[in-house]
Design an enzyme around this catalytic site. Sequence first.
Site, short mmCIF file in Angstrom:
data_model
loop_
_atom_site.label_atom_id
_atom_site.label_comp_id
_atom_site.label_asym_id
_atom_site.label_seq_id
_atom_site.Cartn_x
_atom_site.Cartn_y
_atom_site.Cartn_z
CE LYS A 129 -10.37 3.56 -1.94
NZ LYS A 129 -9.67 3.08 -0.74
CG ASN A 130 -11.09 6.26 1.14
OD1 ASN A 130 -11.03 5.08 0.80
ND2 ASN A 130 -10.15 7.13 0.84
CB CYS A 132 -0.56 -1.95 1.12
SG CYS A 132 -0.79 -0.24 1.49
NE ARG A 179 -2.08 2.57 4.77
CZ ARG A 179 -2.98 2.47 3.78
NH1 ARG A 179 -2.60 2.04 2.62
NH2 ARG A 179 -4.23 2.77 3.99
CG ASP A 208 -6.38 9.38 -0.57
OD1 ASP A 208 -7.46 9.07 -0.02
OD2 ASP A 208 -5.28 8.92 -0.22
NE ARG A 217 -7.50 -1.50 -3.30
CZ ARG A 217 -6.67 -0.80 -2.53
NH1 ARG A 217 -5.42 -0.66 -2.88
NH2 ARG A 217 -7.09 -0.25 -1.41
C1 EPZ Z 1 -7.47 6.36 5.03
O1 EPZ Z 1 -6.43 5.43 5.24
C2 EPZ Z 1 -7.85 6.20 3.57
N1 EPZ Z 1 -8.33 4.84 3.33
C3 EPZ Z 1 -6.64 6.48 2.68
O2 EPZ Z 1 -7.08 6.40 1.31
C4 EPZ Z 1 -6.16 7.91 2.95
O3 EPZ Z 1 -5.00 8.15 2.19
C5 EPZ Z 1 -5.85 8.06 4.44
O4 EPZ Z 1 -7.02 7.71 5.23
C6 EPZ Z 1 -5.45 9.48 4.81
O5 EPZ Z 1 -6.47 10.36 4.45
C7 EPZ Z 1 -9.60 4.51 3.67
O6 EPZ Z 1 -10.34 5.33 4.22
C8 EPZ Z 1 -10.07 3.13 3.36
P1 EPZ Z 1 -4.52 7.02 8.39
P2 EPZ Z 1 -5.90 5.14 6.75
O7 EPZ Z 1 -4.79 6.04 9.48
O8 EPZ Z 1 -7.06 5.13 7.68
C9 EPZ Z 1 -0.07 6.36 9.95
C10 EPZ Z 1 -6.99 5.72 -0.95
O9 EPZ Z 1 -6.18 5.90 -1.87
N2 EPZ Z 1 -0.69 5.47 10.95
O10 EPZ Z 1 -5.04 8.42 8.52
O11 EPZ Z 1 -5.01 3.96 6.69
C11 EPZ Z 1 -0.13 5.72 8.58
O12 EPZ Z 1 0.96 4.85 8.40
C12 EPZ Z 1 -6.50 5.40 0.45
O13 EPZ Z 1 -8.25 5.81 -1.07
C13 EPZ Z 1 0.09 4.96 11.98
O14 EPZ Z 1 1.29 5.22 12.05
O15 EPZ Z 1 -5.02 6.45 7.00
C14 EPZ Z 1 -0.06 6.90 7.67
O16 EPZ Z 1 1.30 7.28 7.53
C15 EPZ Z 1 -4.97 5.36 0.53
N3 EPZ Z 1 -0.47 4.13 12.90
C16 EPZ Z 1 -0.82 7.98 8.43
O17 EPZ Z 1 -0.85 7.56 9.80
C17 EPZ Z 1 -1.81 3.80 12.84
O18 EPZ Z 1 -2.28 3.06 13.73
C18 EPZ Z 1 -2.24 8.19 7.93
O19 EPZ Z 1 -2.94 7.02 8.15
C19 EPZ Z 1 -2.59 4.34 11.81
C20 EPZ Z 1 -2.01 5.17 10.87
#
Ligand code: EPZ
Length: 417
Positions: A22-23, A116, A121, A306, A398
């Site tokens: 998915k990711n 969410c 996020r 995850d 999802r």
């Molecule tokens: C991706 O989310 C994945 N989703 C998530 O999987 C996964 O948990 C996550 O990466 C971490 O590995 C998809 O790929 C669609 P991040 P993403 O940006 O890109 C903070 C699942 O269950 N952050 O690495 O949103 C954020 O709040 C999902 O399959 C900021 O502060 O993850 C979080 O605390 C859940 N500012 C941390 O960084 C930003 O601009 C990690 O977020 C971006 C992120």
Amino acid sequence: MLKLKIEGSRRLCGELEMQGAKNSVLPIMSACALIDSKILLKRCPKLSDVYAAAQILTSLGCRCKRTHEGMEIDASALESSAISDPLMRLMRSSVIFMGALIGRCGECSITYPGGCELGPRPIDIHLDALRQLGAQITERHGTLVCKAPKGLKGTLINLSFPSVGATENIMLAACTAQGETVISNAAREPEIVDLAEFLNGCGASIKGAGEARIAIKGVTSLHGCEYTIMPDRIAAATFMCAAASTGGEISLKGARARDIEAFINTLRQSGCKIYETENGIYLSANGRPKAVRPIRTQPFPGFPTDAQALAMAYMSIADGTTIFIEDIFENRFRHVDELARMGAQIKTEGRVAVVSGVKRLSGASVKAPDLRGGAALCIAGCAAEGETIISNVELIDRGYEEIENSLSLLGAAIKRI
Ligand code: EPZ
């Protein structure tokens, strides 16, 4: 409202073919908006988030068609760079369309992907990086209007956190920018490598994906390609925990052990035997799991956030106490209350959860709080004594292709009601 009904305490044994990730497929589908010709994505999983991404592409004027080979996408007729609010709210990763649309159209208008289940996020890292590439972004009443009238210009971008989504957004925007972009402190997840391999297959010039420093040389145009999506490493982790929680034995065809080494190490500590085979991963559990050393979620190659809920369901029946520290998301323990309804003994304090293993869980009526929390409840339901009813199944859909079919194939007594 759809529910899953599970009659627990059956040993899960057998073989499963891994679904596409998915990711990885979601950012790759966003990347298709950059490319004005046909793409074929093989091993494209049948997930509601994938359907949502197809709806967004279609709303932009692209054509998406699922064939027996996979998902056919043709963005040559792309005619809009604005994504409506209802579509933006369908899934979190809609923000990844920004980089592709600015790269393709020189502008885009999206609404804030709302907070969410895992916390607010924020997308500050995404916006800061796109601005460094020359995008002018104004935020008004929840709408983000981005313009890059003179196109984007490559530069060095230091990420304050190795954000997966931000790394992907930059890669998409930088593909056709002028000059070279270097991302320092980039996310190193396998899904980043998959996206880079897809883009390079379309004529991009990306080096270093999977490392902390990625270099993207802007090219003038990209062409179509055929690409097979990597196997879903979190789905693999899910079925491994389900088998391990029931003292079972499984083979996961197509799964790649190198994508989840930290997770595999944790399951080995709990007593599982796990081998990498020529076509996947083999796991066999032996009796009740032992508690393991503290599990701290980290960016790749650390323990994946995850898989935190999945491992917690498994450790809730371990012999001993396990400590979890959720260092990536600020609100990712919503499955704790639901596991407690099944008899799990878990205490949380901020980002720390202390799990005191019990001999047996008991079936109960529970609610999936989010995608991976829902999967954790499926794992707990398979291990528990008696019947478990899980509601909010649409959250599980999802990220998992008909999870009840996969678990039934392994011998679980589960059905959608
Ligand atoms: C991706 O989310 C994945 N989703 C998530 O999987 C996964 O948990 C996550 O990466 C971490 O590995 C998809 O790929 C669609 P991040 P993403 O940006 O890109 C903070 C699942 O269950 N952050 O690495 O949103 C954020 O709040 C999902 O399959 C900021 O502060 O993850 C979080 O605390 C859940 N500012 C941390 O960084 C930003 O601009 C990690 O977020 C971006 C992120």
